[in-house]
Motif scaffolding. Structure first.
Motif, PDB file in Angstrom:
ATOM      1  N   GLN A  63      -1.937  10.737   4.598  1.00 33.67           N
ATOM      2  CA  GLN A  63      -3.037  10.035   5.052  1.00 33.67           C
ATOM      3  C   GLN A  63      -2.677   8.676   5.478  1.00 33.67           C
ATOM      4  O   GLN A  63      -2.755   8.167   6.756  1.00 33.67           O
ATOM      5  CB  GLN A  63      -4.057  10.123   4.421  1.00 33.67           C
ATOM      6  N   VAL A  64      -1.979   7.902   4.644  1.00 30.13           N
ATOM      7  CA  VAL A  64      -1.869   6.697   5.159  1.00 30.13           C
ATOM      8  C   VAL A  64      -0.776   6.254   5.936  1.00 30.13           C
ATOM      9  O   VAL A  64      -1.047   5.331   6.744  1.00 30.13           O
ATOM     10  CB  VAL A  64      -1.332   5.918   3.459  1.00 30.13           C
ATOM     11  N   ILE A  65       0.414   7.149   5.700  1.00 32.70           N
ATOM     12  CA  ILE A  65       1.171   7.130   6.715  1.00 32.70           C
ATOM     13  C   ILE A  65       0.849   7.219   8.138  1.00 32.70           C
ATOM     14  O   ILE A  65       1.224   6.676   9.310  1.00 32.70           O
ATOM     15  CB  ILE A  65       2.514   7.860   6.414  1.00 32.70           C
ATOM     16  N   GLU A  66       0.057   8.195   8.411  1.00 36.37           N
ATOM     17  CA  GLU A  66      -0.398   8.779   9.513  1.00 36.37           C
ATOM     18  C   GLU A  66      -1.379   7.513  10.114  1.00 36.37           C
ATOM     19  O   GLU A  66      -1.073   7.270  11.343  1.00 36.37           O
ATOM     20  CB  GLU A  66      -1.394  10.070   9.503  1.00 36.37           C
ATOM     21  N   PHE A  73       2.187   0.269  13.142  1.00 34.65           N
ATOM     22  CA  PHE A  73       2.672  -0.400  11.999  1.00 34.65           C
ATOM     23  C   PHE A  73       4.003   0.039  11.836  1.00 34.65           C
ATOM     24  O   PHE A  73       4.494   1.263  11.926  1.00 34.65           O
ATOM     25  CB  PHE A  73       2.025  -0.445  10.753  1.00 34.65           C
ATOM     26  N   GLN A  74       5.158  -0.675  11.863  1.00 34.78           N
ATOM     27  CA  GLN A  74       6.653  -0.490  11.933  1.00 34.78           C
ATOM     28  C   GLN A  74       6.756   0.009  10.301  1.00 34.78           C
ATOM     29  O   GLN A  74       7.211  -0.767   9.739  1.00 34.78           O
ATOM     30  CB  GLN A  74       7.409  -1.480  12.316  1.00 34.78           C
ATOM     31  N   LEU A  79       0.814  -1.159   0.066  1.00 34.33           N
ATOM     32  CA  LEU A  79       0.083  -0.204   0.130  1.00 34.33           C
ATOM     33  C   LEU A  79       0.973   1.104  -0.072  1.00 34.33           C
ATOM     34  O   LEU A  79       0.764   2.255  -0.599  1.00 34.33           O
ATOM     35  CB  LEU A  79      -0.918   0.109   1.031  1.00 34.33           C
ATOM     36  N   LEU A  80       1.673   1.055   0.829  1.00 33.85           N
ATOM     37  CA  LEU A  80       2.784   2.125   0.866  1.00 33.85           C
ATOM     38  C   LEU A  80       3.542   2.462  -0.622  1.00 33.85           C
ATOM     39  O   LEU A  80       3.579   3.767  -1.139  1.00 33.85           O
ATOM     40  CB  LEU A  80       4.001   2.056   1.998  1.00 33.85           C
ATOM     41  N   SER A  81       4.026   1.293  -1.030  1.00 36.07           N
ATOM     42  CA  SER A  81       4.537   1.546  -2.409  1.00 36.07           C
ATOM     43  C   SER A  81       3.550   2.118  -3.459  1.00 36.07           C
ATOM     44  O   SER A  81       4.304   2.827  -4.292  1.00 36.07           O
ATOM     45  CB  SER A  81       5.060   0.173  -2.878  1.00 36.07           C
ATOM     46  N   ALA A  82       2.581   1.643  -3.361  1.00 34.92           N
ATOM     47  CA  ALA A  82       1.362   2.152  -4.491  1.00 34.92           C
ATOM     48  C   ALA A  82       0.982   3.538  -4.110  1.00 34.92           C
ATOM     49  O   ALA A  82       1.068   4.489  -5.238  1.00 34.92           O
ATOM     50  CB  ALA A  82      -0.032   1.309  -3.996  1.00 34.92           C
ATOM     51  N   CYS A  83       1.106   4.210  -2.846  1.00 36.14           N
ATOM     52  CA  CYS A  83       1.007   5.463  -2.673  1.00 36.14           C
ATOM     53  C   CYS A  83       2.116   6.413  -3.279  1.00 36.14           C
ATOM     54  O   CYS A  83       1.792   7.409  -4.139  1.00 36.14           O
ATOM     55  CB  CYS A  83       1.006   5.890  -1.421  1.00 36.14           C
ATOM     56  N   PHE A  84       3.159   6.000  -3.285  1.00 40.41           N
ATOM     57  CA  PHE A  84       4.456   6.820  -3.894  1.00 40.41           C
ATOM     58  C   PHE A  84       4.369   6.703  -5.321  1.00 40.41           C
ATOM     59  O   PHE A  84       4.728   7.703  -5.883  1.00 40.41           O
ATOM     60  CB  PHE A  84       5.811   6.175  -3.243  1.00 40.41           C
ATOM     61  N   ARG A  85       4.085   5.324  -5.829  1.00 43.25           N
ATOM     62  CA  ARG A  85       3.893   5.397  -7.219  1.00 43.25           C
ATOM     63  C   ARG A  85       2.803   6.351  -7.834  1.00 43.25           C
ATOM     64  O   ARG A  85       3.036   6.926  -8.626  1.00 43.25           O
ATOM     65  CB  ARG A  85       3.722   3.898  -7.514  1.00 43.25           C
ATOM     66  N   SER A  86       1.643   6.532  -7.094  1.00 40.10           N
ATOM     67  CA  SER A  86       0.704   7.511  -7.566  1.00 40.10           C
ATOM     68  C   SER A  86       1.131   9.129  -7.352  1.00 40.10           C
ATOM     69  O   SER A  86       0.453   9.860  -7.953  1.00 40.10           O
ATOM     70  CB  SER A  86      -0.365   7.004  -6.681  1.00 40.10           C
TER      71      SER A  86
END
Length: 1408
Positions: free
Chosen positions: A701-704, A711-712, A686-693
C-alpha cells in the motif's frame, strides 16, 4: 692453671669413648641436611593434608609452597618470612600438616631467613610450634632437634634443662643430636659447667661425639672469656683422634674476632694456609660479621683480602649483608656489596646490584639520612642508578606514610617521575579515614591525579563506605573527575557482586564504560546473583556509553538511508560489538548452565532492542555445538538481523526517526507536507519501517501510494520487496518482482542473503532448475570474505544443504553445494561441509563417506563429522579406512590431537583395549586438558560407558592423572543413584593403588548414606564436624528418614525404569545439594542451593555454621555476616567455636558497625560464651578508636546506681582487650586509670588489676606500688600470671621479686604467693644460680608451705643442686590431684575466659 685443669678434665671425658667418635664434620652432617643432600625433600610432601573437604586443592597448595621453600633454600640459601607465613596460614586454614612438612617449616626459621631479626624469627618459630601442637601434628625428636637448632641460630635465651624436661615429659627419647645442641646452648651462655654435665651424661650412655661438640666448647670458652682453653680444644681434638677442620678453625677465629684479638686471628689464618686448610668464602664472611657486630669493624678489610670470590660468593655475601644491616653495620655491608661480582647484560653493560641491600635498610628502619646517603653512593659509583627509586618502593611497600612520603619527595626533587602505582601500598595500609587525605596529597604535593585503576582498585575498597552515592560524592569532593569516580564506583560494586547498585549508578551517570575492564566483573556478578534484569541494564548502559563515545547522534543515523543502488545484506553496526563480546564471554563462563543462561540473556537483549554482529553469533553457534536450541537460534537470528532498534531510555531526549512506528511516520509526513516542507527523507524512513515490520500488505500500500505521489523509489526498495515476498513464501510473486528488476536493469543482482533465501524457498517447492538459475544469475565476482557472512546467512546455507543431505540425494547435494561455492555464496567450513558426509552416512555408505572426507581434507583442510565417521568405522571394524581417516586428520590437526580423538572414539565404542594401545604409544605427550574436557562432556551427556572405558584404558599409566576420571565417574554414579557401582569404584581404586582424594571420599560417603549403605572407610572430616552432625534437628531427621524410606522402597520395587524418579526426594534435593556443596568446600554452589531452598525445608544450625566458617576462611566476610544475621534473627547463633572465629575476623577488620549489630542480638550468657566483649574491644583498637571505647566504659560505670549493677558490668569488662589497649596505646594510661578508679569506687577491682599488671610488667614499680597500696593490697583474688610469664620469658628476677614483695602481706591465698616464688626459683635455677635459688626457697617457706611451691620448680632446683654434688635439703612433695590444685587463687584467665564472678570482687560472708 684453671684452664689447663678444665681442658684435662674434658680430655678424660673424651678418652673413654673415642671409639664412638663420629668423624664427619658439621658440614657433612648438619649443614647438608637441608641445602646439600642430593635427594630432594619435596618428595616427602605429596600427601600434605589428610582431612578436609577440599583436600586435593589443599595438598597441592601446601605441597607447592613447601617445594618452593625447599628449592629456595637449596638454590640461594635463604627464604622470605612471607613464604613461611603463607605456609603457616595454609596449615592453619586446613588444620593439618604432615610430620615431614612441619619439620621443614620449623627448620626454616633460623639463618635461612637472614632479612629478619633473630627475635622475629624466634617469635615466628614459636608461633609455628604452638600451631602444630594445637593441631596435634605428630612430632618426634627430629622436630625438637630442629627447634633447638633454630633457637641456637637465633641466639634465643632458653634453659636447656627446661627443654630437656619438656621432651622427656612427652615420652620422647633424646638422641645424640639433642645433647650436642644442648651443649651448644650452654656454650653460647659461656656455661662450661653445664656443657660438662651433658658430656658426662653422653659418656654414661656411650653416645658418640663429633666435631660439633668441640666447636661448641671453643665457643663456650670464648663466651667465658677463657681464650686459652678455647685454643686448647684443638689439642684435645687431636688427642681424641679428630683432626680440626676448616669449621673448627673458623669457630676459633670468630672467637678471636669477638674479643678483638687481631694478631691471633691473623696468625690462625696463616696457620690454615700453611696446613693447606681451605677456608671457604662463607667462613671468612662469618669472621667479618663477627668482627663487625663486636665493635671491631675497622679490621674487616684484613679478612676481606683473603676472599677468593668463588662461585656462590654472591649468595653468601647477600645473607651476611642482610644480617649486618639488621645489626646496624651498613657501612661494612656496603664494602661487601662492592666486592660482589656483577654479571653483564647482552649489550655488555653491568647489571645493577644492591636492590636487596636498599630494601633491607628501609625494612630495618635505618635513619632516612643514612638511607639517602647510601642511595647517593650507589648511584655515584654506578652500582645502582635506581637506588632511590628502590628505596622509595620499599618504603611504600612497608606502608608507613610518614616514612614513604619523604622518599617520594626526594625523588620529586631530583626530577624523577612519580607514578600512580607508587601510592597503592599506602592506600592499603592507612586507616580508612586517611585514604582521601592520600588522594589529596597526591594531587597537591605531587601534581598527580589518581586514574581509574587507582580509584577502583585501591581507593574505593579501602574507603570502606557502603553507600555508593556517598562514594561518588566524596571522590568528587577530593578532586577526582566525575567520569573516573562513576566508573570506579560501578567497577567496585560489580566486584562485590552488587549488580543492581551498579546498574543504578550507571543509569544515573551516562559515561563511557571500557568494555574490556567491565565484562568479566559483570559476568561474575551475574553468576553470584542471578539478577538477569540488572545484568541487561548494565549491558545497555555499556552499549550507550560506547555510542556516546563514538559521537553518534540520532540525526546522523537518520541521514544513512537506502540509496538508489541495492544494499548488500543487512547493515551491521559500525561500533565495536560490545554486546556480542559480553554474550560470548558469558557463554564461556556459564559452561554448566550455558543454555538456560543464554536464553535469558538473549531474550533480555532482544527486548532492549540491542544487536550483535554476525561474526559473534557464528562464534556462539560453534561454541554451543550440539547444545544449540531452536529458541537460541531464533534469538540470535533477531539479534543479527539488523532490524532491532534500542528501546528509548528514560529521559533520553528527542526520538530518532528510525525509532518511530509506521503510523507515527505517516502522521509526521502529513504534518511536514502541510507546512510545505520536503518530506522525502521521512518517506524513506517510512519504507524502511514497513520492511522492518514485515507487513506485506501495508508495504505494498505504501509503495503504491508513493508511486502515485511521483516519489522516486530507489531500486533497492524493490529488491527488499523480493525478500519480503520470500519471507511470506510467495515464490511466484518474488520471481515476478525479480524479473521486473532484471528487465529494468540487465546488470541487476540480488545480494547473497536475498538470493539464498529465495533459493531455499524454491528448493522446498522442488523447483531445482529455477533455484540453480537464480544462483547463476546473481553470482558475485569477489569471493565471500571470512567473517563477512552473517549468522542468519550461514544458517540458511546450512539448512539448504542439511535438508538435501537428510533426503539422501548425494548427487543433488553436490550440485547445489558446487553452485554455492562456484557463485562465491559460501566459504566452506566444518559446518557447511558436514552435510557432504552426512548424506552418505544416512545411507550407511561408508566407502563414499570416506572418499568424500578425503576430498574435503585435501581441498578445504577441514575434518567435518570426523568423530561420527570414526565411530562408524570402529563398529564395522574397518581398520583400513580408520587408518586412512587418522592419517588425514593428522595432516591437519597433528599427530597427538588426532590420536587423542581416536582414543575417545574407541572408548565411546567400547573398544578399551585399542584405546589403551594408543595411550601406551612411546613418546605420546600427555594432554590432561583433553582428558578433562572429555570427562566433563561424558558426564554432562550422561554417558557412563565411555567414562568406565576411560578408567580401564588408563590403568597403570603413570603419566595420566586418573583421579579426575574416577571422580567424574563417581559424580555420574551419584547422579544415577548407583551406590553399589560407586562403592565398587572405591574398591577398584585400592586394587589399582590409586589414592582417592578427600573430595571423592566425601561424595561417596554422602551417596552411601543417602542409600542406607554402610560406609566402609573413615570419612575425611574433623572430629568437630562429626560431632556437629551427630545431633541434627528433629524435623530434618524425620524428613530425611521419610525420604530414605521412599528411596529404599522405590529401589526395591523395580517394575519400570521410570520408577527411578522418586517424587518424595525432590523437596530435599536443595538441602542435600547444599550439604554436599558445603562438604566439598564449593561455596558458590552451596549459596546457590541455599537460595533455592523453599520455606518448608530447613537447614540446621550446624550446616549453616560450617558455611559461615568456609566463607570466613575465604575472606568473604560480607556474605558470612549475612548468614550470621539470619541465624540471630531466628534467635539462634552459629556454633560457639565458629562464632568466635567469625567474630575474631570481624574484630580484626575493625568493623564496629557489624560488631555493634551482633552485640544487640546476644544475651549476656551468649556474649560470655564467645568472649564477645574482648573481641568488641579489639575491634575498637583495630579501628583506631581505643580512646572512644574507654570513654564508653567510663560512661557505663558512671551510670551504675547499685552494687549489683556494678557487679554485672564488671563481669563484662574485657580484661584481655584492656591489656591490648594499654600495650598499644600507652598514651591512654591516664584516661584508663580514671575509668578504673570509677570501677574501684564500686569495689570492682578488675580494671585496676589490669593496670597494675601493665605497670609492673613495664618496670614502673613506683606507680604499680601506689595502685597496689591503694586498691589491691586487701583484695582476696588477683590476676598476675601474665606478669610472671613476662618475668620467665625475660629471665627478669627483679620483676619476679617485685611481684613477691607486693604480694607478701596481702590477703590472697598461699597458693598464689607460692606461684610467684616458684617463678623466681625457676629464673635463678635457669641462670645456674642454685645458691640464690635455695635462698629464695628458704625465704619462701617462711611465707608459704612447701606444698604451695611449684613441684616442677622444686624438681629442677633439686636436679641442679645434685649435679653440683650437693644435697638438696628439702623433700619434694608428692604430686597433687586436680582437686587439691583447685584451691589456687592465681588466675591466668585474663584474656578470653570471663569468670561468672569478677576475680577481685569480695566474697559474700557465709550465713551462720
Amino acid at each position: 692453671m684453671a684452664s689447663i685443669l678444665r681442658t684435662g678434665k674434658l680430655l678424660r671425658y673424651f678418652a673413654g669413648f673415642t671409639r664412638n667418635v663420629v668423624v664427619n664434620s658439621v658440614r657433612d652432617c648438619e649443614n647438608t641436611n637441608l641445602l646439600q643432600s642430593s635427594p630432594c625433600m619435596c618428595g616427602q610432601f605429596q600427601n600434605g593434608f589428610a582431612s578436609n573437604a577440599a583436600a586435593t586443592k589443599a595438598e597441592v597448595t601446601l605441597d607447592r609452597q613447601i617445594r618452593r621453600l625447599d628449592q629456595d633454600a637449596r638454590r640461594i640459601g635463604r627464604i622470605s618470612r612471607r613464604d613461611l607465613e603463607e605456609v603457616l596460614d595454609e596449615i592453619r586454614t586446613h588444620r593439618t600438616a604432615t610430620s615431614s612438612q612441619s619439620l621443614l617449616v620449623i627448620r626454616c626459621c633460623g639463618n635461612l631467613v637472614p632479612e629478619e631479626l633473630p627475635e622475629v624469627r624466634t617469635a615466628l618459630v614459636q608461633e609455628i610450634w604452638k600451631t602444630l601442637n594445637a593441631l596435634n601434628v605428630p612430632m618426634d625428636i627430629s622436630h625438637y632437634n630442629a627447634l633447638l637448632r633454630v633457637y641456637l641460630e637465633n641466639e634465643h635465651q632458653f634453659a636447656p634443662t627446661d627443654f630437656l624436661a619438656e621432651i622427656e615429659a612427652k615420652g620422647i627419647e633424646p638422641n645424640r643430636v639433642t645433647y650436642q645442641r644442648l651443649i651448644a646452648r650452654y656454650c653460647q651462655q659461656g656455661d662450661i659447667e653445664g656443657a660438662t654435665r651433658i658430656l658426662e651424661y653422653m659418656r654414661g650412655k656411650s653416645l658418640p661425639v663429633n666435631e660439633n661438640v668441640f666447636n661448641s666448647l671453643i665457643l663456650g670458652h670464648s663466651q667465658a672469656n677463657d681464650m686459652e682453653s678455647a685454643k686448647g680444644i684443638l689439642g684435645v681434638m687431636k688427642q681424641a683422634g679428630l683432626e680440626p677442620s676448616a669449621e673448627t678453625y673458623t669457630t676459633l677465629m670468630c672467637a678471636f674476632a669477638r674479643h678483638g684479638d687481631i694478631e691471633a686471628l691473623q696468625s690462625t689464618l696463616a696457620e690454615c694456609e700453611s696446613k693447606e686448610i681451605i677456608l671457604l668464602d662463607k667462613d671468612l664472611l662469618d669472621i667479618a660479621y663477627t668482627l663487625s657486630v663486636n665493635g671491631n669493624g675497622e679490621h674487616v678489610d684484613k679478612v676481606l683480602t683473603k676472599l677468593r670470590i668463588s662461585p656462590g660468593f654472591n649468595q653468601d655475601a647477600v645473607n651476611i649483608i642482610l644480617r649486618l644491616v639488621n645489626k646496624g653495620h651498613e657501612d661494612v655491608a656496603l664494602k661487601l656489596l662492592r666486592l660482589m661480582p656483577r654479571s653483564t647484560r647482552v649489550n655488555g653493560e653491568p647489571v645493577d646490584v644492591g636492590a636487596f641491600f636498599i630494601r633491607q635498610l628501609v625494612k630495618a628502619n635505618r635513619p632516612i639520612e643514612k638511607i639517602l646517603s647510601i642511595c647517593r653512593t650507589l648511584q655515584e659509583e654506578g652500582l645502582n642508578p635506581k637506588a632511590l627509586t628502590i628505596a622509595t618502593e620499599a618504603g611504600l611497600t612497608n606502608g608507613v606514610m610518614n616514612n614513604a612520603l619523604p622518599l617520594l619527595q626526594e625523588m620529586k626533587n631530583l626530577g624523577l617521575p612519580i607514578r600512580q602505582h607508587y601510592f597503592w601500598p599506602l592506600f592499603c595500609s592507612v586507616e580508612s579515614n586517611q585514604v582521601l587525605e592520600v588522594v589529596r596529597r597526591m594531587q597537591q604535593e605531587f601534581s598527580l591525579n589518581p586514574n581509574s585503576e587507582t580509584v577502583r582498585d585501591y581507593v574505593i575498597p579501602n574507603l570502606k563506605e557502603k553507600n555508593w552515592d556517598r562514594v561518588v560524592t566524596v571522590l568528587r569532593d577530593a578532586g577526582v573527575p566525575n567520569s573516573t569516580a562513576v566508573t570506579s564506583a560501578v567497577y567496585a560494586a560489580l566486584t562485590t557482586h552488587q549488580i543492581s547498585e551498579a546498574a543504578k549508578i550507571m543509569e544515573q551517570n551516562r559515561v563511557f564504560y571500557m568494555p574490556l575492564i567491565f565484562r568479566q566483573p559483570l559476568i561474575i556478578a551475574l553468576a553470584q546473583t542471578n539478577d538477569f534484569a540488572s545484568f541487561i541494564r548494565c549491558v545497555r548502559q555499556m552499549h550507550e556509553g560506547l555510542q556516546l563515545r563514538a559521537g553518534r547522534e540520532s540525526t546522523d543515523e537518520a541521514d544513512q538511508v537506502a540509496s538508489d543502488v541495492e544494499t548488500p545484506a543487512p547493515v551491521e553496526r559500525q561500533t565495536p560489538d560490545v554486546v556480542g563480546n559480553i554474550v560470548y564471554d558469558a557463554a564461556i563462563y556459564f559452561r554448566r548452565e550455558r543454555v538456560p543462561t543464554l536464553e535469558k540473556i538473549l531474550q533480555g537483549l532482544v527486548k532492549q532492542g540491542l544487536s550483535i554482529s554476525s561474526a559473534k553469533a557464528t562464534a556462539l553457534s560453534e561454541l554451543l555445538g550440539s547444545e544449540m536450541t531452536p529458541k537460541i537460534a531464533e534469538q540470535l537470528g533477531k539479534l543479527t538481523s539488523g532490524e532491532l532498534e534500542p528501546i528509548p531510555l528514560p529521559n533520553s531526549g528527542k526520538r530518532a526517526l528510525d525509532t518511530l512506528s509506521i503510523e507515527e511516520l505517516e502522521r509526521f509526513i502529513k504534518n511536514v507536507e502541510a507546512k510545505g516542507d520536503n518530506a522525502n527523507n521521512i518517506k524513506r524512513q517510512l519504507l524502511s519501517a514497513c520492511f522492518r515490520s514485515q507487513n506485506l500488505e501495508k508495504t505494498l500500500q505504501v509503495i503504491e501510494r508513493l508511486e502515485q505521489d511521483t516519489f522516486q523509489i530507489p531500486i533497492g526498495i524493490y529488491a527488499q520487496l523480493v525478500d519480503l515476498y520470500t519471507f511470506h513464501k510467495r515464490s511466484s510473486d518474488a520471481l515476478t518482482q525479480y524479473n521486473k528488476l532484471r528487465t529494468a536493469d540487465a546488470n541487476f543482482k540480488l545480494d547473497n542473503f536475498k538470493t539464498v533465501r529465495l533459493v531455499d524457498l524454491l528448493l522446498q517447492e522442488e523447483r531445482m532448475e529455477e533455484a540453480l538459475q537464480l544462483l547463476k544469475e546473481n553470482q558475485k565476482d569477489v569471493p565471500l570474505g571470512e567473517g563477512e557472512a552473517s549468522f542468519n546467512y550461514v544458517s540458511t546455507l546450512w539448512r539448504i544443504l542439511n535438508t538435501i543431505a537428510e533426503s539422501g540425494n548425494a548427487e543433488r547435494l553436490k550440485v547445489v553445494f558446487d553452485a554455492l561455492v562456484a557463485g562465491n555464496y559460501a566459504l566452506p567450513n566444518n559446518v557447511l561441509l558436514g552435510p557432504l558426509i552426512k548424506v552418505h552416512l544416512s545411507r550407511d555408505d561408508i566407502p563414499k563417506a570416506i572418499d568424500a572426507f578425503e576430498q574435503i581434507c585435501q581441498q578445504y583442510k577441514a575434518t567435518p563429522w570426523k568423530n561420527e565417521l570414526a565411530c562408524r568405522l570402529i563398529q564395522k571394524e574397518d581398520a583400513a579406512n580408520l587408518q586412512r581417516l587418522t592419517d588425514l586428520s593428522t595432516s591437519i590437526h597433528g599427530e597427538v590431537n588426532s590420536l587423542y580423538d581416536l582414543v575417545f572414539s574407541f572408548v565411546e565404542c567400547g573398544r578399551v583395549r585399542q584405546a589403551r594401545k594408543i595411550l601406551e604409544t612411546p613418546g605420546l605427550r600427555t594432554r590432561p586438558q583433553r582428558i578433562s574436557n572429555a570427562c566433563d562432556r561424558y558426564k554432562n551427556e550422561g554417558m557412563l560407558q565411555p567414562l568406565e572405558g576411560l578408567i580401564e584404558a588408563t590403568k597403570d599409566l603413570g603419566h595420566i592423572d586418573r583421579n579426575k576420571i574416577y571422580y567424574t565417574l563417581l559424580l555420574s554414579y551419584d547422579k544415577a543413584d548407583e551406590a553399589e557401582k560407586a562403592l565398587g569404584l572405591w574398591t577398584k581404586m585400592q586394587e589399582e593403588a590409586v589414592t582417592p582424594t578427600d573430595a571423592f571420599l566425601l561424595k561417596l560417603a554422602e551417596l552411601l548414606k543417602r542409600k542406607n549403605v554402610d560406609v566402609p572407610f573413615v570419612v575425611p572430616e574433623s572430629q568437630q564436624m562429626k560431632s556437629r552432625r551427630k545431633k541434627p534437628a528433629k524435623a530434618d531427621t524425620k524428613i530425611e528418614a521419610n525420604v530414605e524410606e521412599a528411596v529404599q522402597s522405590t529401589a526395591e520395587t523395580k517394575v519400570e525404569p521410570k520408577a527411578k524418579s522418586v517424587p518424595a526426594v525432590k523437596p530435599l534435593s536443595n538441602v542435600a545439594g547444599f550439604r554436599r556443596a558445603v562438604q566439598a568446600n564449593d561455596l558458590d554452589s552451596a549459596i546457590s542451593f541455599k537460595d533455592r531452598i523453599i520455606s518448608g525445608d530447613r537447614i540446621n544450625v550446624l550446616d549453616i555454621s560450617r558455611l559461615i566458617e568456609l566463607l570466613v576462611r575465604a575472606e568473604r566476610l560480607t556474605e558470612a555476616t549475612k548468614y550470621v544475621d539470619e541465624l540471630l534473627s531466628e534467635k539462634q547463633h552459629p556454633q560457639p567455636k565458629i562464632f568466635k572465629f567469625y567474630l575474631n575476623k570481624i574484630a580484626a577488620t575493625g568493623d564496629l558497625e557489624v560488631m555493634q549489630r551482633i552485640g544487640t542480638q546476644l544475651n549476656d550468657e551468649q556474649k560470655r560464651l564467645v568472649s564477645f566483649d574482648n573481641r568488641y574491644c579489639h575491634a575498637y583498637i583495630v579501628a583506631g578508636k581505643a580512646e572512644q571505647f574507654l570513654k564508653q566504659l567510663s560512661t557505663d560505670i558512671e551510670a551504675v546506681k547499685s552494687t549489683e549493677e556494678a557487679g554485672k558490668l564488671a563481669e563484662k569488662f574485657p580484661r584481655g582487650g584492656a591489656v591490648g589497649i594499654l600495650d598499644k596505646h600507652p598514651e591512654l594510661i591516664a584516661q584508663y586509670e580514671t575509668m578504673a578508679e570509677k570501677y574501684a569506687a564500686h569495689n570492682q577491682l578488675g580494671p585496676m588489676n589490669v593496670l597494675w599488671m601493665h605497670l609492673i610488667s613495664n618496670g614502673q614499680e613506683v606507680a604499680s606500688k601506689q595502685i597496689w597500696d591503694k586498691h589491691l593490697s586487701s583484695a582476696p583474688r588477683l590476676m598476675f600470671q601474665r606478669v610472671l610469664q613476662t618475668a620467665r620469658e625475660q629471665q627478669d628476677e627483679k620483676l619476679a621479686s617485685t611481684v613477691i614483695s607486693q604480694l607478701r602481706g596481702s590477703k590472697i591465698s598461699e597458693g598464689a604467693i607460692g606461684n610467684a616464688y616458684s617463678c623466681l626459683i625457676d629464673i635463678q635455677t635457669t641462670k645456674g644460680n642454685t645458691d640464690k635459688a635455695l635462698e629464695v626457697l628458704a625465704n619462701a617457706i617462711k611465707d608459704v608451705s612447701l606444698e604451695n611451691i611449684n613441684r616442677t620448680a622444686l624438681l629442677r632446683l633439686k636436679q641442679s643442686v645434685e649435679e653440683k654434688s650437693q644435697k638438696f635439703p628439702y623433700t619434694v612433695p608428692e604430686k597433687r590431684t586436680k582437686a587439691d590444685d583447685s584451691s589456687s587463687s592465681s588466675s591466668s584467665s585474663d584474656d578470653d575466659v570471663t569468670p561468672k564472678r569478677p576475680e577481685t570482687s569480695p566474697t559474700k560472708p557465709e550465713r551462720a
